[in-house]
Design a protein around this motif. Structure first.
Motif, PDB file in Angstrom:
ATOM      1  N   UNK A 165      31.453  13.297  44.742  1.00 33.85           N
ATOM      2  CA  UNK A 165      32.308  12.433  43.934  1.00 33.85           C
ATOM      3  C   UNK A 165      32.666  11.116  44.632  1.00 33.85           C
ATOM      4  N   UNK A 166      32.365  10.996  45.928  1.00 34.59           N
ATOM      5  CA  UNK A 166      32.675   9.738  46.592  1.00 34.59           C
ATOM      6  C   UNK A 166      32.623   9.839  48.113  1.00 34.59           C
ATOM      7  N   UNK A 167      32.893   8.715  48.739  1.00 35.74           N
ATOM      8  CA  UNK A 167      32.905   8.573  50.199  1.00 35.74           C
ATOM      9  C   UNK A 167      34.148   9.299  50.734  1.00 35.74           C
ATOM     10  N   UNK A 168      33.923  10.392  51.447  1.00 38.31           N
ATOM     11  CA  UNK A 168      35.008  11.347  51.725  1.00 38.31           C
ATOM     12  C   UNK A 168      35.498  11.307  53.174  1.00 38.31           C
ATOM     13  N   UNK A 169      36.832  11.337  53.320  1.00 38.85           N
ATOM     14  CA  UNK A 169      37.480  11.474  54.627  1.00 38.85           C
ATOM     15  C   UNK A 169      38.400  12.685  54.597  1.00 38.85           C
ATOM     16  N   UNK A 170      38.243  13.575  55.565  1.00 37.44           N
ATOM     17  CA  UNK A 170      39.135  14.721  55.720  1.00 37.44           C
ATOM     18  C   UNK A 170      40.210  14.382  56.737  1.00 37.44           C
ATOM     19  N   UNK A 171      41.456  14.424  56.297  1.00 38.43           N
ATOM     20  CA  UNK A 171      42.595  14.168  57.183  1.00 38.43           C
ATOM     21  C   UNK A 171      43.089  15.516  57.703  1.00 38.43           C
ATOM     22  N   UNK A 172      42.859  15.780  58.985  1.00 37.25           N
ATOM     23  CA  UNK A 172      43.268  17.069  59.548  1.00 37.25           C
ATOM     24  C   UNK A 172      44.786  17.204  59.585  1.00 37.25           C
ATOM     25  N   UNK A 173      45.465  16.104  59.913  1.00 37.29           N
ATOM     26  CA  UNK A 173      46.937  16.105  59.952  1.00 37.29           C
ATOM     27  C   UNK A 173      47.481  17.289  60.742  1.00 37.29           C
ATOM     28  N   UNK A 174      46.840  17.547  61.862  1.00 38.50           N
ATOM     29  CA  UNK A 174      47.235  18.606  62.813  1.00 38.50           C
ATOM     30  C   UNK A 174      46.929  20.011  62.305  1.00 38.50           C
ATOM     31  N   UNK A 175      46.147  20.138  61.221  1.00 41.12           N
ATOM     32  CA  UNK A 175      45.764  21.461  60.728  1.00 41.12           C
ATOM     33  C   UNK A 175      44.498  21.911  61.463  1.00 41.12           C
ATOM     34  N   UNK A 176      44.465  23.137  61.997  1.00 38.42           N
ATOM     35  CA  UNK A 176      43.307  23.578  62.791  1.00 38.42           C
ATOM     36  C   UNK A 176      42.078  23.856  61.913  1.00 38.42           C
ATOM     37  N   UNK A 177      40.947  23.266  62.293  1.00 37.67           N
ATOM     38  CA  UNK A 177      39.673  23.505  61.619  1.00 37.67           C
ATOM     39  C   UNK A 177      38.630  23.815  62.686  1.00 37.67           C
ATOM     40  N   UNK A 178      37.869  24.883  62.485  1.00 38.47           N
ATOM     41  CA  UNK A 178      36.884  25.305  63.477  1.00 38.47           C
ATOM     42  C   UNK A 178      35.800  24.250  63.657  1.00 38.47           C
ATOM     43  N   UNK A 179      35.312  24.148  64.923  1.00 39.18           N
ATOM     44  CA  UNK A 179      34.289  23.156  65.247  1.00 39.18           C
ATOM     45  C   UNK A 179      33.030  23.349  64.409  1.00 39.18           C
ATOM     46  N   UNK A 180      32.690  24.597  64.121  1.00 38.10           N
ATOM     47  CA  UNK A 180      31.509  24.867  63.303  1.00 38.10           C
ATOM     48  C   UNK A 180      31.635  24.228  61.929  1.00 38.10           C
ATOM     49  N   UNK A 181      32.829  24.300  61.363  1.00 36.39           N
ATOM     50  CA  UNK A 181      33.062  23.686  60.061  1.00 36.39           C
ATOM     51  C   UNK A 181      32.989  22.169  60.157  1.00 36.39           C
ATOM     52  N   UNK A 182      33.503  21.620  61.246  1.00 34.11           N
ATOM     53  CA  UNK A 182      33.441  20.170  61.432  1.00 34.11           C
ATOM     54  C   UNK A 182      31.995  19.698  61.522  1.00 34.11           C
ATOM     55  N   UNK A 183      31.145  20.485  62.165  1.00 28.12           N
ATOM     56  CA  UNK A 183      29.721  20.147  62.252  1.00 28.12           C
ATOM     57  C   UNK A 183      29.083  20.169  60.865  1.00 28.12           C
ATOM     58  N   UNK A 184      29.455  21.160  60.048  1.00 24.00           N
ATOM     59  CA  UNK A 184      28.916  21.249  58.690  1.00 24.00           C
ATOM     60  C   UNK A 184      29.364  20.055  57.850  1.00 24.00           C
ATOM     61  N   UNK A 185      30.613  19.641  58.034  1.00 22.06           N
ATOM     62  CA  UNK A 185      31.129  18.492  57.303  1.00 22.06           C
ATOM     63  C   UNK A 185      30.374  17.222  57.675  1.00 22.06           C
TER      64      UNK A 185
END
Length: 294
Positions: free
Chosen positions: A163-183
């Motif tokens: 749907x568009x040019x996407x930015x994920x704002x973590x805002x101090x929420x924990x996200x696994x590195x594997x997921x970050x690689x997929x993103x």
């Protein structure tokens, strides 16, 4: 007054549930407090023949069509208490009056618990959304933000580049590195700086004073069952990171005999088309129970 079925909630699911019962000439009461979940959004999308229609108009037209059936009564008010009684259920409305019914359909919706970010709540449904299928197309493949506030955020971030040019704002929420690689493979940028406030149309003011301009933001709310009487009635509740919902089977029956549930109150994640489909199923199931399970 004694009804065949009382439906608590007069939005999309409740109205849809009432229609097959009305067409079976059953005596139906619809009790509505007048607070649709999507009341903050002007338009509704994705519902066949109604794509882009005003959300309020869809409900109003459906209500007018339903009330053309002589066996349907409409009760404006908020349910305060529901009790099992001989032959069905007693429903107390606004602590001033009560009705009884042989069957009960709960279509009371949920409350969205939003992240506590300054400027977010007042933009909810206008430039900050929960469903890309409902609101993503209108962003015209522009700049989209997604704020991490639950486990579901990374999943949505994987979808949003369609749907568009996407930015994920973590805002101090924990996200696994594997997921970050997929993103990264989907071209999603990850912003680790903290959010201070949402400003303008849907721009993100970061804690360091920087501003990221966006055309729209998505966020996952937590679905809360705000009606205490649901718990007192004894309905089994499903819970996960997305929130709470009444557990039902495929026919929208709850764990309490004679009680059915449909729409957002019985589905973690929903939309107008899903609510209408669920409501139809609940109405048909309640009608059949009056015949085969009396």
């Amino acid at each position: 007054m004694q009804y065949d079925v009382a439906i608590i909630g007069g939005s999309y699911a409740g109205l849809s549930a009432a229609m097959p019962l009305a067409r079976a000439r059953r005596k139906v009461a619809v009790i509505d407090a007048g607070q649709r979940r999507n009341r903050f959004a002007v338009h509704s999308h994705g519902f066949l023949t109604q794509d882009g229609s005003k959300a309020s108009e869809i409900v109003e037209i459906a209500k007018q069509q339903l009330l053309a059936y002589q066996t349907v009564d409409w009760e404006n008010g908020r349910v305060k208490r529901v009790e099992k009684v001989e032959g069905g259920f007693a429903i107390c409305i606004d602590a001033t009056r009560s009705i009884t019914a042989k069957r009960l359909i709960i279509a009371a919706g949920i409350t969205d618990q939003l992240p506590e970010i300054l400027g977010l709540a007042e933009r909810w449904g206008k430039s900050i959304f929960h469903c890309p299928y409902c609101h993503g197309y209108e962003l015209n493949q522009g700049k989209i933000g997604i704020i991490a506030s639950s486990e579901h955020a990374a999943h949505m971030a994987m979808m949003l580049p369609d749907w568009g040019d996407t930015t994920l704002f973590l805002n101090d929420y924990p996200v696994e590195e594997e997921l970050l690689d997929q993103l990264a493979t989907r071209g999603v940028r990850v912003e680790k700086r903290l959010i201070q406030e949402i400003i303008g149309h849907s721009n993100v003011l970061l804690a360091d004073g920087s501003v990221i301009q966006l055309d729209g933001i998505f966020v996952t709310s937590k679905c809360i069952l705000a009606q205490d009487w649901i718990f007192k009635l004894g309905c089994e509740i499903e819970k996960n990171s997305m929130g709470q919902a009444i557990k039902t089977n495929a026919m929208k029956e709850t764990s309490v005999t004679g009680v059915f549930a449909c729409g957002d109150v019985a589905r973690l994640g929903g939309s107008v088309p899903l609510a209408v489909g669920d409501g139809m199923m609940a109405g048909v199931a309640a009608h059949r129970s009056l015949i085969f399970n009396t």
